[in-house]
Each structure stands twice: as C-alpha cells, then as structure tokens.
Scaffold this motif. Structure first.
Motif, PDB file in Angstrom:
ATOM      1  N   SER A 186      42.114  43.893  38.328  1.00 44.54           N
ATOM      2  CA  SER A 186      40.892  43.196  37.923  1.00 44.54           C
ATOM      3  C   SER A 186      39.965  44.131  37.147  1.00 44.54           C
ATOM      4  O   SER A 186      39.276  43.697  36.212  1.00 44.54           O
ATOM      5  CB  SER A 186      40.173  42.602  39.134  1.00 44.54           C
ATOM      6  OG  SER A 186      39.878  43.579  40.098  1.00 44.54           O
ATOM      7  N   SER A 187      39.948  45.422  37.498  1.00 46.91           N
ATOM      8  CA  SER A 187      39.129  46.384  36.754  1.00 46.91           C
ATOM      9  C   SER A 187      39.673  46.583  35.343  1.00 46.91           C
ATOM     10  O   SER A 187      38.912  46.704  34.381  1.00 46.91           O
ATOM     11  CB  SER A 187      39.087  47.735  37.489  1.00 46.91           C
ATOM     12  OG  SER A 187      38.480  47.599  38.754  1.00 46.91           O
ATOM     13  N   PHE A 234      38.713  43.529  33.265  1.00 45.81           N
ATOM     14  CA  PHE A 234      37.297  43.601  32.915  1.00 45.81           C
ATOM     15  C   PHE A 234      37.070  44.598  31.781  1.00 45.81           C
ATOM     16  O   PHE A 234      36.346  44.319  30.816  1.00 45.81           O
ATOM     17  CB  PHE A 234      36.483  43.988  34.149  1.00 45.81           C
ATOM     18  CG  PHE A 234      35.000  44.036  33.928  1.00 45.81           C
ATOM     19  CD1 PHE A 234      34.299  42.906  33.533  1.00 45.81           C
ATOM     20  CD2 PHE A 234      34.298  45.214  34.140  1.00 45.81           C
ATOM     21  CE1 PHE A 234      32.920  42.955  33.345  1.00 45.81           C
ATOM     22  CE2 PHE A 234      32.930  45.271  33.951  1.00 45.81           C
ATOM     23  CZ  PHE A 234      32.235  44.137  33.550  1.00 45.81           C
ATOM     24  N   ASN A 290      35.776  43.940  27.930  1.00 45.04           N
ATOM     25  CA  ASN A 290      34.599  44.638  27.412  1.00 45.04           C
ATOM     26  C   ASN A 290      34.886  45.406  26.135  1.00 45.04           C
ATOM     27  O   ASN A 290      34.014  45.516  25.270  1.00 45.04           O
ATOM     28  CB  ASN A 290      34.044  45.594  28.474  1.00 45.04           C
ATOM     29  CG  ASN A 290      33.045  44.924  29.386  1.00 45.04           C
ATOM     30  OD1 ASN A 290      31.922  44.647  28.991  1.00 45.04           O
ATOM     31  ND2 ASN A 290      33.462  44.622  30.602  1.00 45.04           N
ATOM     32  N   ASP A 345      39.608  35.172  39.081  1.00 39.39           N
ATOM     33  CA  ASP A 345      39.333  36.241  38.111  1.00 39.39           C
ATOM     34  C   ASP A 345      39.291  35.688  36.695  1.00 39.39           C
ATOM     35  O   ASP A 345      38.427  36.077  35.895  1.00 39.39           O
ATOM     36  CB  ASP A 345      40.402  37.336  38.205  1.00 39.39           C
ATOM     37  CG  ASP A 345      40.109  38.350  39.304  1.00 39.39           C
ATOM     38  OD1 ASP A 345      38.931  38.570  39.602  1.00 39.39           O
ATOM     39  OD2 ASP A 345      41.067  38.915  39.852  1.00 39.39           O
ATOM     40  N   ASP A 378      36.015  33.879  36.163  1.00 36.95           N
ATOM     41  CA  ASP A 378      34.913  34.840  36.130  1.00 36.95           C
ATOM     42  C   ASP A 378      34.873  35.586  34.792  1.00 36.95           C
ATOM     43  O   ASP A 378      33.816  35.754  34.177  1.00 36.95           O
ATOM     44  CB  ASP A 378      35.086  35.823  37.293  1.00 36.95           C
ATOM     45  CG  ASP A 378      33.803  36.520  37.689  1.00 36.95           C
ATOM     46  OD1 ASP A 378      32.742  36.237  37.082  1.00 36.95           O
ATOM     47  OD2 ASP A 378      33.845  37.360  38.613  1.00 36.95           O
ATOM     48  N   LEU A 379      36.045  36.033  34.325  1.00 37.20           N
ATOM     49  CA  LEU A 379      36.119  36.751  33.045  1.00 37.20           C
ATOM     50  C   LEU A 379      35.752  35.831  31.880  1.00 37.20           C
ATOM     51  O   LEU A 379      35.045  36.250  30.950  1.00 37.20           O
ATOM     52  CB  LEU A 379      37.533  37.314  32.847  1.00 37.20           C
ATOM     53  CG  LEU A 379      37.929  38.467  33.773  1.00 37.20           C
ATOM     54  CD1 LEU A 379      39.439  38.679  33.750  1.00 37.20           C
ATOM     55  CD2 LEU A 379      37.208  39.760  33.393  1.00 37.20           C
ATOM     56  N   GLY A 429      32.234  35.581  30.895  1.00 33.45           N
ATOM     57  CA  GLY A 429      31.654  36.711  30.165  1.00 33.45           C
ATOM     58  C   GLY A 429      31.945  36.679  28.679  1.00 33.45           C
ATOM     59  O   GLY A 429      31.458  37.534  27.929  1.00 33.45           O
ATOM     60  N   SER A 472      31.110  39.034  24.740  1.00 34.70           N
ATOM     61  CA  SER A 472      32.188  39.945  24.340  1.00 34.70           C
ATOM     62  C   SER A 472      32.905  39.425  23.106  1.00 34.70           C
ATOM     63  O   SER A 472      32.495  38.441  22.502  1.00 34.70           O
ATOM     64  CB  SER A 472      33.189  40.090  25.490  1.00 34.70           C
ATOM     65  OG  SER A 472      33.923  38.898  25.651  1.00 34.70           O
ATOM     66  N   TYR A 476      38.277  52.243  38.802  1.00 31.18           N
ATOM     67  CA  TYR A 476      37.585  52.213  37.514  1.00 31.18           C
ATOM     68  C   TYR A 476      38.205  53.176  36.501  1.00 31.18           C
ATOM     69  O   TYR A 476      38.478  52.807  35.356  1.00 31.18           O
ATOM     70  CB  TYR A 476      36.096  52.561  37.684  1.00 31.18           C
ATOM     71  CG  TYR A 476      35.314  51.582  38.516  1.00 31.18           C
ATOM     72  CD1 TYR A 476      35.482  50.202  38.362  1.00 31.18           C
ATOM     73  CD2 TYR A 476      34.402  52.013  39.468  1.00 31.18           C
ATOM     74  CE1 TYR A 476      34.768  49.301  39.129  1.00 31.18           C
ATOM     75  CE2 TYR A 476      33.670  51.125  40.241  1.00 31.18           C
ATOM     76  CZ  TYR A 476      33.856  49.770  40.072  1.00 31.18           C
ATOM     77  OH  TYR A 476      33.150  48.886  40.822  1.00 31.18           O
TER      78      TYR A 476
END
Length: 315
Positions: A18-19, A22, A26, A46, A49-50, A53, A57, A233
């Motif tokens: 998931s990181s 994301f 980005n 996920d 949610d993405l 965003g 982006s 991360y």
C-alpha cells in the motif's frame, strides 16, 4: 518491451504494497495500477482510497483485480508474504515464503504475463531467485529490490555525517539484503570527491565512525521493527525508483538483486549488486573492482545465500 502501457500489477497490499501504491501515485510513475491481494476487500478499499487522491495527482487508472489482470502488465511487483517479526532475521522467512511465491508466480504466469517481475518480499535475494526459477523468464526480467534501501540508508547517514545533501553522496551497500551485507568504501564519493581523499581512512577514529554508520545501516530494519512493527516507507520509495528506471528507460545504475553468471566469480545466485536498469529490465551487472577485504565480504555474503538456496531447492 513491446506494446508498453505503463501498467503495474501489485501483488500484496500490506504495509509495503500500500505504501508503494501511494508513492507510485504521488510520483505519477505509472498509467495503470491493479491491486491484487488474498484479502479482496483490503485491495478494494485501497483502490477506492487511492482513487480519491486522483484530483491531487497525475492521471492513473487504479482498481482491485485478480491474477488475470497481470496478462498485459508491464511490471508485476510482489510485496506479498510473511513479514519479519521482532527477533527474526530475513533468512528465517525462507520456508514460509517460498511456498507462497510458488503459488503466486504460477498464477501470474498462467495469465500469459510476459513482462518484468520486481520482488520486494524478504528474504529478497532468495525469493527473487525463486521467482526466476518458477517463472522461467530470462534473468534480466526478474529483479529484486536487493540493497537499494540499504544503499539509500548509507547515503542518508553519510550525508548527515558530512552535512551534505544525501543526493550528492554516492556509495553502495552490496551483498545479501541482510546481516552479511557490506559497504563498498573504496567506491564511495561525496560529490566528485572520493571518500578516501576527504578523510584519513587509516585513522582508528575514522574507522570507528564509518563502522558505526555501517552498523546503523545494517541493523536499521531491526530498530524500526522494534519501534513500529515493520518497515515500509523507505522500501516503497525504492521500489518506485526502480519502477521509474524501467518505465522511463533510464539506464540508471541501482543496487538491485540480480542473477550473477560469472560476475564477481559467482554463478546462479541472486544478490545485491550495482546494475544498469532500463525498460528491458537489467541491462548489465556492473562488476566493480573491489578491495581485498570487500572481495572477502562479498564471497562470505554470496556463500551464505548459496547455502540457503541449495537447501531450499535441493540443488
């Protein structure tokens, strides 16, 4: 890579997966992203949610799917598998994850996939070998994240030590992504200046300082796992860096896990080495001239991995 779409199929939507998704969104590093996980509701959550965003982006098509969606992917990124628990080494995960990977890779290949695999699950060198072994793909199209994160940690700590932007520090960690990795001080530079010209490498104080930096690099995952349960991360950003090198056909040199066939006097072994990465995958392994101690460290790390592979695959 013909009919390039800029499509990533991500298998595993845990902390690392998931990181990665994301960070991928980005940085606008892909055009399509399909999320695949045994927990379909997690993958769907996920994806939603993405997608929320996207107004902030670059355009990207994101959805939760299944293995059949790998058929036209340019890149399959595997982050699924058992995680490293407190007190466990990465090599302790071998038996748990090889069986998981056999199932994953077989399902991906059944879809008709003919792109590049990028493996992040630990022990990454062993599981990248397993992916190559199970997939039957050419070695250049099976890549492990290798020591890309360890190298980034080294660059960060050296930059902090010398008060220099980490992006201007050039140094490598090679070998196993694990306890037998080692720093290649002989090729470390700050800007255009070799490290050995900036400091007295023979000084006991300098040697103690460099050893402390390296130990903090090598043991970083243990410290993070003790504090927050997992690392995700840094490796996610490292995976995006490799993805961009592939999708943008960069011919960038990154420390990935690559199959050696004679380089560094090793054969049939995936291990962390500098390699040129482009849209075809691994264009070439860079064979650095190592100092004697570094050659010894590399041989020790390689033999440690070979022993594990021999036992796991009964070679």
């Amino acid at each position: 890579m013909t009919n390039f779409k800029g499509k990533v199929a991500l298998i595993g939507t845990g902390f690392v997966g998931s990181s990665y998704a994301f960070a991928l969104l980005n940085q606008g590093a892909a055009r399509e992203l399909v999320l695949i996980d045994m927990n379909k509701e997690k993958a769907e959550g996920d994806a939603r949610d993405l997608n929320h965003g996207l107004p902030f982006s670059s355009p990207m098509k994101i959805w939760a799917g299944d293995y059949i969606d790998c058929r036209d992917a340019d890149l399959v990124v595997i982050t699924a598998g058992a995680n490293q628990a407190p007190g466990e080494t990465r090599l302790d995960l071998v038996d748990k994850n090889i069986n998981i990977f056999k199932s994953i890779v077989n399902e991906v290949m059944k879809s008709g996939f003919d792109g590049i695999f990028l493996v992040a699950t630990n022990p990454v060198d062993i599981l990248t070998y397993a992916t190559w072994h199970f997939s039957g793909l050419p070695k250049e199209r099976v890549i492990g994240s290798g020591t890309i994160l360890d190298t980034a940690r080294l660059r960060y700590l050296l930059g902090d030590h010398f008060d220099v932007d980490a992006r201007n520090v050039h140094a490598y960690i090679m070998g196993e992504h694990g306890d037998t990795e080692f720093p290649v001080w002989s090729h470390a530079t700050i800007g255009a200046s070799p490290l050995r010209e900036m400091i007295n490498m023979d000084s006991l104080q300098t040697q103690r300082e460099l050893e402390e930096i390296f130990v903090n690099v090598r043991d970083a995952a243990y410290h993070i796992i003790e504090r927050k349960g997992a690392t995700y991360y840094g490796i996610a950003m490292g995976l995006v860096r490799i993805t961009k090198a592939i999708f943008n056909n960069e011919n960038s040199i990154l420390t990935v896990s690559a199959l050696l066939e004679g380089e560094y006097d090793m054969d049939e072994l995936y291990i962390g080495v500098p390699a040129i990465i482009n849209r075809g995958g691994i264009r070439k392994v860079i064979e650095l001239p190592l100092h004697e101690k570094e050659r010894e460290h590399f041989a020790h790390s390689a033999n440690t991995l070979k022993d594990v592979i021999d036992k796991a695959f009964q070679r």
